[in-house]
Design a protein around this motif. Sequence first.
Motif, PDB file in Angstrom:
ATOM      1  N   UNK A   4      -1.886  40.869  29.801  1.00  0.00           N
ATOM      2  CA  UNK A   4      -3.137  40.110  29.509  1.00  0.00           C
ATOM      3  C   UNK A   4      -4.318  40.963  28.735  1.00  0.00           C
ATOM      4  N   UNK A   5      -4.456  42.029  29.846  1.00  0.00           N
ATOM      5  CA  UNK A   5      -5.603  43.106  29.517  1.00  0.00           C
ATOM      6  C   UNK A   5      -5.186  43.734  28.042  1.00  0.00           C
ATOM      7  N   UNK A   6      -3.940  43.990  27.868  1.00  0.00           N
ATOM      8  CA  UNK A   6      -3.509  44.834  26.504  1.00  0.00           C
ATOM      9  C   UNK A   6      -3.842  43.728  25.404  1.00  0.00           C
ATOM     10  N   UNK A   7      -3.445  42.596  25.646  1.00  0.00           N
ATOM     11  CA  UNK A   7      -3.414  41.439  24.569  1.00  0.00           C
ATOM     12  C   UNK A   7      -5.160  41.395  24.322  1.00  0.00           C
ATOM     13  N   UNK A   8      -6.097  41.318  25.286  1.00  0.00           N
ATOM     14  CA  UNK A   8      -7.575  41.459  24.949  1.00  0.00           C
ATOM     15  C   UNK A   8      -7.737  42.407  24.339  1.00  0.00           C
ATOM     16  N   UNK A   9      -7.347  43.524  24.877  1.00  0.00           N
ATOM     17  CA  UNK A   9      -7.888  44.839  24.062  1.00  0.00           C
ATOM     18  C   UNK A   9      -7.500  44.954  22.424  1.00  0.00           C
ATOM     19  N   UNK A  10      -6.177  44.591  22.207  1.00  0.00           N
ATOM     20  CA  UNK A  10      -5.684  44.469  20.919  1.00  0.00           C
ATOM     21  C   UNK A  10      -6.528  43.500  20.286  1.00  0.00           C
ATOM     22  N   UNK A  54     -20.034  43.570  22.163  1.00  0.00           N
ATOM     23  CA  UNK A  54     -19.952  42.916  23.536  1.00  0.00           C
ATOM     24  C   UNK A  54     -18.480  42.642  23.470  1.00  0.00           C
ATOM     25  N   UNK A  55     -17.776  42.229  22.521  1.00  0.00           N
ATOM     26  CA  UNK A  55     -16.508  41.973  22.593  1.00  0.00           C
ATOM     27  C   UNK A  55     -15.485  43.256  22.883  1.00  0.00           C
ATOM     28  N   UNK A  56     -15.895  44.434  22.458  1.00  0.00           N
ATOM     29  CA  UNK A  56     -15.219  45.649  23.137  1.00  0.00           C
ATOM     30  C   UNK A  56     -15.533  45.914  24.294  1.00  0.00           C
ATOM     31  N   UNK A  57     -16.755  45.663  24.932  1.00  0.00           N
ATOM     32  CA  UNK A  57     -17.217  45.847  26.143  1.00  0.00           C
ATOM     33  C   UNK A  57     -16.321  45.250  27.242  1.00  0.00           C
ATOM     34  N   UNK A  58     -16.295  43.876  26.858  1.00  0.00           N
ATOM     35  CA  UNK A  58     -15.530  42.761  27.652  1.00  0.00           C
ATOM     36  C   UNK A  58     -13.957  43.381  27.718  1.00  0.00           C
ATOM     37  N   UNK A  59     -13.487  43.929  26.678  1.00  0.00           N
ATOM     38  CA  UNK A  59     -12.099  44.022  26.619  1.00  0.00           C
ATOM     39  C   UNK A  59     -11.675  45.525  27.186  1.00  0.00           C
ATOM     40  N   UNK A  60     -12.957  46.045  27.836  1.00  0.00           N
ATOM     41  CA  UNK A  60     -12.815  47.610  28.575  1.00  0.00           C
ATOM     42  C   UNK A  60     -12.433  48.751  27.661  1.00  0.00           C
ATOM     43  N   UNK A  61     -12.959  48.538  26.345  1.00  0.00           N
ATOM     44  CA  UNK A  61     -12.874  49.762  25.418  1.00  0.00           C
ATOM     45  C   UNK A  61     -13.984  50.467  25.268  1.00  0.00           C
ATOM     46  N   UNK A  62     -15.133  49.954  25.583  1.00  0.00           N
ATOM     47  CA  UNK A  62     -16.607  50.629  25.499  1.00  0.00           C
ATOM     48  C   UNK A  62     -17.054  50.778  26.664  1.00  0.00           C
ATOM     49  N   UNK A  76     -14.437  54.013  25.920  1.00  0.00           N
ATOM     50  CA  UNK A  76     -13.795  54.117  27.142  1.00  0.00           C
ATOM     51  C   UNK A  76     -12.607  54.746  27.160  1.00  0.00           C
ATOM     52  N   UNK A  77     -12.478  56.012  27.507  1.00  0.00           N
ATOM     53  CA  UNK A  77     -11.102  56.685  27.274  1.00  0.00           C
ATOM     54  C   UNK A  77     -10.115  56.136  28.088  1.00  0.00           C
TER      55      UNK A  77
END
Length: 115
Positions: A4-10, A54-62, A76-77
């Motif tokens: 689920x987290x991977x799908x959110x990030x992608x 905000x979308x990237x932040x919520x996905x854990x990417x930034x 966010x490495x």
Amino acid sequence: MEKTSALTAFAALSQPVRLDAFRLLIEAGSTGRQAGEIAAILDVRQNTLSANLSVLLNAGLVKNRREGRAIRYFADTEGLRGMLDFLLKDCCGGRPELCDPLIGDLAGGCKGDAP
């Protein structure tokens, strides 16, 4: 990273402005970039960029850090590492430990990840 987290990030990276912003932040490394600077480079309105960040932040990417009235963003490495790990966890004929150095090399290029 779970599915689920991977799908959110992608999904977060599946939009051109978000993908471009994320790539800029990876390039910036530990210094990151202020939101206004990213908007200027990508030639997008600041409110549009804010929604995309905000979308990237919520996905854990930034990640972000307030600097007075401005906000500085960083890739966010760990989020990137999680995505790579998700993609490669079953690689190499069932021997994912063979891919660990690859994941480390790819995601570790942004050492000094801030905040």
